[in-house]
Design an enzyme around this catalytic site. Structure first.
Site, PDB file in Angstrom:
ATOM      1  CB  CYS A   1      -2.826  -3.357   4.845  1.00 17.25           C
ATOM      2  SG  CYS A   1      -3.679  -3.248   6.438  1.00 17.25           S
ATOM      3  CB  THR A   2      -0.307   0.968   5.655  1.00 19.06           C
ATOM      4  OG1 THR A   2      -0.228   0.964   4.233  1.00 19.06           O
ATOM      5  CG2 THR A   2       0.640   2.020   6.224  1.00 19.06           C
TER       6      THR A   2
END
Length: 316
Positions: free
Chosen positions: A179-180
């Site tokens: 994810c980020t």
């Protein structure tokens, strides 16, 4: 080099007095003239803050001095201007909303997927028995994702648990989530393990850290971020643009929020359509009486909503 820093971080660590901590932490951040958005819950912290390099360093030092947060891994970007307009610290039930609050199912402090450092991920990601799983929302992976990654049709991370059955076909593979910044992977990988996946990993520090430490190789497009930059470059090795304009289909990597605050859709739009559509995703939004003035950025500070009006959360 930018005069300011923007810090991205999270920490799963029990905060017994979370609501009071949030109030005190807001005062502390304001005393440093920081801007940003921090979520505080009993399970920990999730934040992005921005300010002068000196203020950001003092902030990091202070957070690390607290035994509860000594292990926080700050991702630091140099920026020309602060990445937020205001400072918000909010108390919530979770630091990333999954809808799964049973500690017998999800407890990132006890069990998650094995952490892979960026260079380890780089070496492993193309192996035949590895599945790379993006656990972010549609608007995020439409803007940028790892080459050959599995993406899910979800509007929010709270929809992730409903997709587990779709992933059952990969139970005999090494599943690597990303994810980020890493925070969603802590819960996503924990849920996969709970559901019987036996070989689960996660990219430590997420896309942002991978870009800084491994050059971002094979990350296609840009990475969506939750501040007024809206997106950042990641790949300095083999960059490409994969996103297209929502309105005309032209290749573009410009991410905006719809100028209609009651829509506030996250979408990619080229500058030409941005001018014609005045930053809106549709003609209906363009004609909406509450339409915000489009200044070319597509980022808007949240304003109070009228009572009984349903709208999506603004990026502010």
């Amino acid at each position: 080099m930018g005069q300011y820093n923007t810090l991205l971080y999270y920490c799963y660590s029990t905060i017994a007095d979370a609501e009071q901590f949030a109030a005190d932490h807001l005062k502390f951040c304001k005393s440093l003239n920081l801007t940003g958005r921090i979520i505080v819950a009993e399970e920990g912290l999730n934040g992005t803050v921005s300010g002068s390099k000196e203020s950001c360093q003092l902030y990091m030092d202070t957070v690390h001095a607290d035994p509860r947060f000594a292990s926080v891994d700050f991702k630091v970007d140099e920026v020309d201007t602060p990445s937020f307009v205001k400072m918000h610290v909010r108390y919530k039930s979770e630091i990333v909303h999954s809808g799964l609050r049973d500690p017998n199912i999800i407890d990132p402090q006890k069990k998650t997927g094995k952490h892979l450092e960026p260079k380890e991920f780089l070496e492993l990601k193309n192996s035949e028995d590895v599945v790379i799983l993006d656990v972010r929302s549609n608007y995020e992976h439409n803007l940028g994702k790892f080459k050959n990654a599995i993406t899910l049709d979800i509007e929010n991370f709270r929809d992730f648990p409903d997709k587990i059955n779709e992933l059952a076909q990969y139970k005999d593979k090494k599943v690597v989530t990303y994810c980020t910044g890493g925070i969603k992977c802590e819960k996503a990988s924990a849920l996969l393990i709970h559901e019987g996946f036996t070989d689960v990993y996660q990219l430590h520090g997420g896309i942002i850290k991978y870009g800084k430490e491994a050059g971002g190789e094979d990350f296609e497009g840009k990475c969506y971020v939750f501040d007024n930059r809206l997106s950042v470059d990641v790949n300095t090795v083999n960059p490409v643009t994969i996103s297209t304009c929502y309105n005309c289909g032209k290749t573009t990597d410009k991410m905006i929020n719809c100028a209609n605050p009651e829509c506030n859709e996250h979408f990619t739009q080229c500058d030409e359509c941005g001018t014609v559509m005045e930053g809106c995703c549709s003609d209906a939004c363009k004609e909406h009486p509450r339409k915000r003035v489009y200044d070319g950025t597509g980022y808007y500070v949240k304003v109070p909503q009228p009572v009984n009006v349903k709208s999506k959360i603004a990026l502010a």
